[in-house]
Design a protein around this motif. Structure first.
Motif, PDB file in Angstrom:
ATOM      1  N   GLU A  83      19.592  36.807  19.839  1.00 16.15           N
ATOM      2  CA  GLU A  83      20.451  37.454  19.080  1.00 16.15           C
ATOM      3  C   GLU A  83      19.713  38.199  17.784  1.00 16.15           C
ATOM      4  O   GLU A  83      20.535  39.218  17.731  1.00 16.15           O
ATOM      5  N   VAL A  84      19.074  37.424  17.251  1.00 15.48           N
ATOM      6  CA  VAL A  84      18.528  38.197  15.774  1.00 15.48           C
ATOM      7  C   VAL A  84      17.246  38.130  15.954  1.00 15.48           C
ATOM      8  O   VAL A  84      16.608  38.741  14.834  1.00 15.48           O
ATOM      9  N   GLY A  85      16.489  37.995  16.799  1.00 10.98           N
ATOM     10  CA  GLY A  85      14.835  38.440  16.982  1.00 10.98           C
ATOM     11  C   GLY A  85      14.240  37.445  16.142  1.00 10.98           C
ATOM     12  O   GLY A  85      13.035  37.986  15.723  1.00 10.98           O
ATOM     13  N   LEU A  86      14.631  36.258  15.635  1.00  9.35           N
ATOM     14  CA  LEU A  86      13.871  35.420  14.796  1.00  9.35           C
ATOM     15  C   LEU A  86      13.285  34.276  15.565  1.00  9.35           C
ATOM     16  O   LEU A  86      13.982  33.594  16.469  1.00  9.35           O
ATOM     17  N   GLU A  87      11.944  34.012  15.486  1.00  7.45           N
ATOM     18  CA  GLU A  87      11.234  32.973  16.259  1.00  7.45           C
ATOM     19  C   GLU A  87      11.364  31.403  15.403  1.00  7.45           C
ATOM     20  O   GLU A  87      10.195  31.412  14.661  1.00  7.45           O
ATOM     21  N   LEU A  88      12.542  30.936  15.174  1.00  5.49           N
ATOM     22  CA  LEU A  88      12.675  29.901  14.393  1.00  5.49           C
ATOM     23  C   LEU A  88      12.684  28.507  15.058  1.00  5.49           C
ATOM     24  O   LEU A  88      13.331  28.550  16.235  1.00  5.49           O
ATOM     25  N   TYR A  89      12.358  27.629  14.494  1.00  2.03           N
ATOM     26  CA  TYR A  89      12.527  26.090  15.239  1.00  2.03           C
ATOM     27  C   TYR A  89      13.180  25.084  14.414  1.00  2.03           C
ATOM     28  O   TYR A  89      13.155  25.140  13.202  1.00  2.03           O
ATOM     29  N   PRO A  90      14.106  24.335  15.213  1.00  2.00           N
ATOM     30  CA  PRO A  90      14.990  23.444  14.186  1.00  2.00           C
ATOM     31  C   PRO A  90      14.040  22.690  13.566  1.00  2.00           C
ATOM     32  O   PRO A  90      13.421  21.892  14.015  1.00  2.00           O
ATOM     33  N   ALA A  91      14.530  22.476  12.300  1.00  2.00           N
ATOM     34  CA  ALA A  91      13.737  20.995  11.528  1.00  2.00           C
ATOM     35  C   ALA A  91      14.492  20.093  11.632  1.00  2.00           C
ATOM     36  O   ALA A  91      13.905  18.857  11.402  1.00  2.00           O
ATOM     37  N   MET A 116      17.712  25.765  10.380  1.00  2.11           N
ATOM     38  CA  MET A 116      16.531  26.715  11.011  1.00  2.11           C
ATOM     39  C   MET A 116      15.558  27.020   9.978  1.00  2.11           C
ATOM     40  O   MET A 116      14.789  27.953  10.132  1.00  2.11           O
ATOM     41  N   GLY A 117      15.978  26.667   8.872  1.00  3.57           N
ATOM     42  CA  GLY A 117      15.030  27.057   7.870  1.00  3.57           C
ATOM     43  C   GLY A 117      15.560  28.342   6.912  1.00  3.57           C
ATOM     44  O   GLY A 117      16.639  28.893   6.977  1.00  3.57           O
ATOM     45  N   SER A 118      14.621  28.892   6.191  1.00  6.85           N
ATOM     46  CA  SER A 118      15.018  29.933   5.097  1.00  6.85           C
ATOM     47  C   SER A 118      14.062  31.027   5.685  1.00  6.85           C
ATOM     48  O   SER A 118      12.877  31.118   6.075  1.00  6.85           O
ATOM     49  N   VAL A 119      14.463  32.458   5.476  1.00  9.78           N
ATOM     50  CA  VAL A 119      13.641  33.583   5.696  1.00  9.78           C
ATOM     51  C   VAL A 119      14.121  34.591   4.585  1.00  9.78           C
ATOM     52  O   VAL A 119      15.067  34.577   4.053  1.00  9.78           O
ATOM     53  N   GLY A 120      13.382  35.833   4.589  1.00  7.59           N
ATOM     54  CA  GLY A 120      13.639  36.790   3.723  1.00  7.59           C
ATOM     55  C   GLY A 120      14.879  37.493   4.206  1.00  7.59           C
ATOM     56  O   GLY A 120      15.147  37.635   5.199  1.00  7.59           O
ATOM     57  N   ALA A 121      15.718  37.957   3.196  1.00 13.42           N
ATOM     58  CA  ALA A 121      16.940  38.536   3.700  1.00 13.42           C
ATOM     59  C   ALA A 121      16.802  39.892   4.514  1.00 13.42           C
ATOM     60  O   ALA A 121      17.594  40.319   5.262  1.00 13.42           O
ATOM     61  N   ASP A 122      15.608  40.532   4.616  1.00 14.83           N
ATOM     62  CA  ASP A 122      15.404  41.811   5.343  1.00 14.83           C
ATOM     63  C   ASP A 122      14.846  41.325   6.711  1.00 14.83           C
ATOM     64  O   ASP A 122      14.395  42.322   7.383  1.00 14.83           O
ATOM     65  N   THR A 123      14.740  40.160   7.027  1.00 11.51           N
ATOM     66  CA  THR A 123      13.978  39.818   8.242  1.00 11.51           C
ATOM     67  C   THR A 123      14.737  39.787   9.654  1.00 11.51           C
ATOM     68  O   THR A 123      14.497  40.649  10.475  1.00 11.51           O
ATOM     69  N   PRO A 124      16.129  39.487   9.619  1.00  9.53           N
ATOM     70  CA  PRO A 124      16.739  39.485  10.753  1.00  9.53           C
ATOM     71  C   PRO A 124      17.310  40.935  11.161  1.00  9.53           C
ATOM     72  O   PRO A 124      17.494  41.653  10.330  1.00  9.53           O
ATOM     73  N   LYS A 125      17.361  41.031  12.570  1.00  6.63           N
ATOM     74  CA  LYS A 125      17.878  42.427  13.082  1.00  6.63           C
ATOM     75  C   LYS A 125      18.888  42.065  14.282  1.00  6.63           C
ATOM     76  O   LYS A 125      18.658  41.053  14.953  1.00  6.63           O
ATOM     77  N   LEU A 126      19.657  42.900  14.307  1.00  7.25           N
ATOM     78  CA  LEU A 126      20.487  42.657  15.508  1.00  7.25           C
ATOM     79  C   LEU A 126      19.984  43.009  16.802  1.00  7.25           C
ATOM     80  O   LEU A 126      19.390  44.164  17.114  1.00  7.25           O
ATOM     81  N   ILE A 127      19.735  42.175  17.743  1.00 11.75           N
ATOM     82  CA  ILE A 127      19.039  42.400  18.720  1.00 11.75           C
ATOM     83  C   ILE A 127      19.932  42.320  20.011  1.00 11.75           C
ATOM     84  O   ILE A 127      19.850  43.457  21.058  1.00 11.75           O
ATOM     85  N   ASN A 128      20.715  41.527  20.130  1.00 12.00           N
ATOM     86  CA  ASN A 128      21.703  41.596  21.422  1.00 12.00           C
ATOM     87  C   ASN A 128      23.197  42.119  21.017  1.00 12.00           C
ATOM     88  O   ASN A 128      24.047  41.751  20.605  1.00 12.00           O
ATOM     89  N   SER A 129      23.081  43.660  21.388  1.00 15.59           N
ATOM     90  CA  SER A 129      24.098  44.475  20.936  1.00 15.59           C
ATOM     91  C   SER A 129      25.106  44.364  22.095  1.00 15.59           C
ATOM     92  O   SER A 129      26.143  44.955  21.891  1.00 15.59           O
TER      93      SER A 129
END
Length: 168
Positions: free
Chosen positions: A63-71, A97-110
């Motif tokens: 969905e958002v292009g982030l490779e994150l793993y549940p903590a 799923m943790g924290s990331v910079g605000a500019d990180t996610p992108k809409l992937i699944n349009s």
């Protein structure tokens, strides 16, 4: 075995897996699904025989292009059947799923989503439906250390005996 449950044909239930992703300012990442009202946490349904923690990892990446793993697990929310919205009864697992910079996610699944945004806790009522808001608030309590893992029913805490406690 209970007489009212057929072990050869148990009831069908959905398993959902969603993630709380925060930016460094404490805002929560929400996505806007094209198929329902209100912004929701990124994630989705687990495939057959897929663990919820694996499903949330896959769905967040799709969905958002982030490779994150549940903590850790934050809440488990029982969602009753809703015939009006064609929603089957199920359980939704909410993971940190943790924290990331605000500019990180992108809409992937349009195809499924129409937007992505960071939302402050105080702005949740304006962008999401009440059950989703309650689910997010309960999960944030656990993230922030002011709550413990809870079993929810439609976003509301329940006691072991099934009575509902007011949400503060």
């Amino acid at each position: 075995m209970h007489k009212d449950v057929n072990p050869a044909a148990p009831p069908l239930r959905r398993i959902g897996a969603v993630g709380i992703i925060r930016d460094y300012d404490g805002r929560v990442l929400l996505v806007d699904p094209a198929y329902k009202d209100g912004w929701i946490l990124p994630g989705g349904g687990a495939h057959a025989n897929e663990f919820p923690h694996v499903a949330v990892t896959r769905e967040v990446q799709e969905e958002v292009g982030l490779e994150l793993y549940p903590a850790r697990l934050l809440v488990v929310d029982y969602v009753p059947e809703n015939e009006a919205d064609d929603v089957r009864e199920g359980l939704t697992f909410v993971f940190d799923m943790g924290s990331v910079g605000a500019d990180t996610p992108k809409l992937i699944n349009s195809h499924e989503l129409t937007g992505v945004q960071w939302v402050l806790r105080d702005d949740l009522p304006e962008v999401t439906v009440p059950a989703q808001e309650r689910r997010i608030r309960e999960a944030l309590r656990v993230v922030e250390g002011t709550g413990t893992v809870h079993y929810l029913v439609n976003g509301e805490r329940v006691c072991v005996n099934g009575s509902r406690r007011p949400i503060t």
